[in-house]
Design an enzyme around this catalytic site. Structure first.
Site, PDB file in Angstrom:
ATOM      1  N   TYR A 195       0.848  -1.201   0.000  1.00 31.11           N
ATOM      2  CA  TYR A 195       0.000   0.000   0.000  1.00 31.11           C
ATOM      3  C   TYR A 195       0.887   1.255   0.000  1.00 31.11           C
ATOM      4  CZ  TYR A 195      -3.632  -3.445   0.474  1.00 31.11           C
ATOM      5  OH  TYR A 195      -4.444  -4.529   0.230  1.00 31.11           O
ATOM      6  N   ARG A 242       3.488  -1.672  11.022  1.00 32.00           N
ATOM      7  CA  ARG A 242       3.500  -2.986  10.368  1.00 32.00           C
ATOM      8  C   ARG A 242       4.301  -2.899   9.074  1.00 32.00           C
ATOM      9  NH1 ARG A 242      -1.233  -7.213   8.370  1.00 32.00           N
ATOM     10  NH2 ARG A 242      -0.433  -8.947   9.579  1.00 32.00           N
ATOM     11  N   ARG A 333      -5.873 -15.236   9.887  1.00 29.56           N
ATOM     12  CA  ARG A 333      -6.973 -16.131   9.476  1.00 29.56           C
ATOM     13  C   ARG A 333      -7.586 -16.936  10.627  1.00 29.56           C
ATOM     14  NH1 ARG A 333      -3.853 -18.045   4.263  1.00 29.56           N
ATOM     15  NH2 ARG A 333      -2.243 -17.559   5.790  1.00 29.56           N
TER      16      ARG A 333
END
Ligand code: PHB
Length: 376
Positions: A195, A242, A333
């Site tokens: 990003y 992050r 997940r």
């Protein structure tokens, strides 16, 4: 599903001996354990990018995590890259997030917000006035955008002018201020996964010739300006970051990731960030990559807590604490399908498997209806 008494006993002993399930101090916050819910895009926000009412239940169900990092949340309308992702740039969004943070706090949990600008991973149909997505350089990413009309090819973005950089920093600053108003415990700067901030860092996507491109120092400039602005709002002890140094997610790469990310980590030490959240390997994929380097190199350079992520299971998390290779473990997940993941890991209970069909978008199904152990 039944667990034998002896296997339950073994698991409980192992869990008692590990500090994975014990409280830890993260800056000013005491976390109940070292297990983190990683940020997860679930694409269920409503009109005007306002988080849904259902998101309250979803996050409250997961409040036994030592820390929740809420899903990637755009700091501006320009920062949006997928349909139905939430924002943190309007009063209505702040109000909706406040109900979520109040709920998590009432349940004894802690919650950070992940501040997101997608840069080139967007589409005119998702942008204000149908504008082109913005990026360091006008390089078309391979891949598709998830829009109201389904998946469509990504487009060639518009390279940001040097004069626009203060406005980008301002978007993160106001996102940080709004997150404070919304009652979060802190924020995570999303500089991973291809990003905007990652696009500036890496030389495959940043081919600028101004002060924001070229050398590693220049490519890291935007991230450091954003970090300074966010830390001014929150204080470093409530800000994490992050990074995904080896990930190719978002059609991204760098010619020398070890040098680039070592520089980044050394520089962010000046801001005394509370944690470094590292995606080890390829996002959601292999942990061992050709040409890769040992993430412990970055861990050793960083002065705060190290949060490890990517494909961890119970044994790997326990081993990481035994070896001391991570301070916290973030699970992605597994948290989709296991609201009570901490308890399941503690007693080595079987995990529910997430249904890929309901990961992104939709309603309650596959969002707030995964059962906890006591209702299986
Ligand atoms: C996604 O929407 O698939 C997504 C969002 C943010 C990430 C990674 C993946 O960091």
């Amino acid at each position: 599903m039944t667990l034998s008494a002896s296997s339950l006993n073994d698991a409980a002993t192992q869990a008692t001996q590990s500090d994975l399930f014990a409280p830890m101090q993260l800056g000013p916050l005491t976390l109940a354990n070292r297990i983190v819910m990683a940020p997860l895009t679930r694409s269920r926000a409503g009109a005007a990018d306002v988080p849904s009412e259902m998101a309250i239940e979803y996050y409250v169900q997961r409040a036994s995590a030592g820390l929740i990092i809420a899903e990637a949340t755009q700091v501006s309308a320009q920062g949006k890259g997928y349909v139905f992702t939430p924002g943190i740039y309007s009063a209505d969004q702040v109000q909706a997030w406040k109900k979520i943070t109040d709920g998590v706090h009432a349940a004894g949990g802690r919650i950070f917000l992940q501040l997101w600008h997608v840069g080139r991973i967007s589409h005119p149909s998702l942008q204000p006035d149908g504008a082109l997505p913005v990026a360091p350089s006008a390089i078309t990413p391979a891949g598709q955008a998830y829009t109201e009309d389904g998946f469509v090819p990504l487009v060639t973005p518009r390279a940001l002018a040097t004069s626009e950089m203060p406005e980008i920093v301002q978007q993160y600053r106001s996102g940080a201020e709004n997150a404070l108003a919304a009652g979060f415990d802190g924020v995570e700067i999303h500089a991973a996964n291809g990003y905007l901030l990652d696009q500036f860092l890496r030389d495959k996507t940043n081919q600028r010739t101004d002060a924001y491109g070229g050398s590693i120092e220049n490519r890291a400039r935007l991230l450091l300006e954003v970090t300074a602005a966010v830390v001014k709002v929150w204080g470093g002890d409530r800000v994490g970051i992050r990074l995904s140094p080896l990930s190719t997610f978002g059609d991204i790469a760098d010619s020398d990731p070890q040098a680039l990310f070592s520089y980044v980590v050394e520089q962010i030490n000046a801001y005394k960030l509370v944690y470094l959240h590292l995606i080890e390997g390829d996002t959601g994929g292999s942990r061992e990559l050709p040409g890769g380097f040992d993430p412990q190199i970055l861990r050793r350079l960083f002065k705060g807590a190290y949060m490890a992520n990517n494909g961890y299971d119970r044994q790997m998390a326990l081993d990481a604490r035994t070896k001391g290779s991570a301070d916290m473990i973030a699970f992605g997940r597994p948290y989709i399908a296991n609201p009570d993941l901490v308890e399941r890991l503690r007693i080595a209970a079987p995990l529910n498997q997430p249904d890929p069909a309901t990961m992104y978008g939709g309603g309650a199904k596959g969002y707030v209806d995964y059962p906890a152990l006591n209702c299986v």
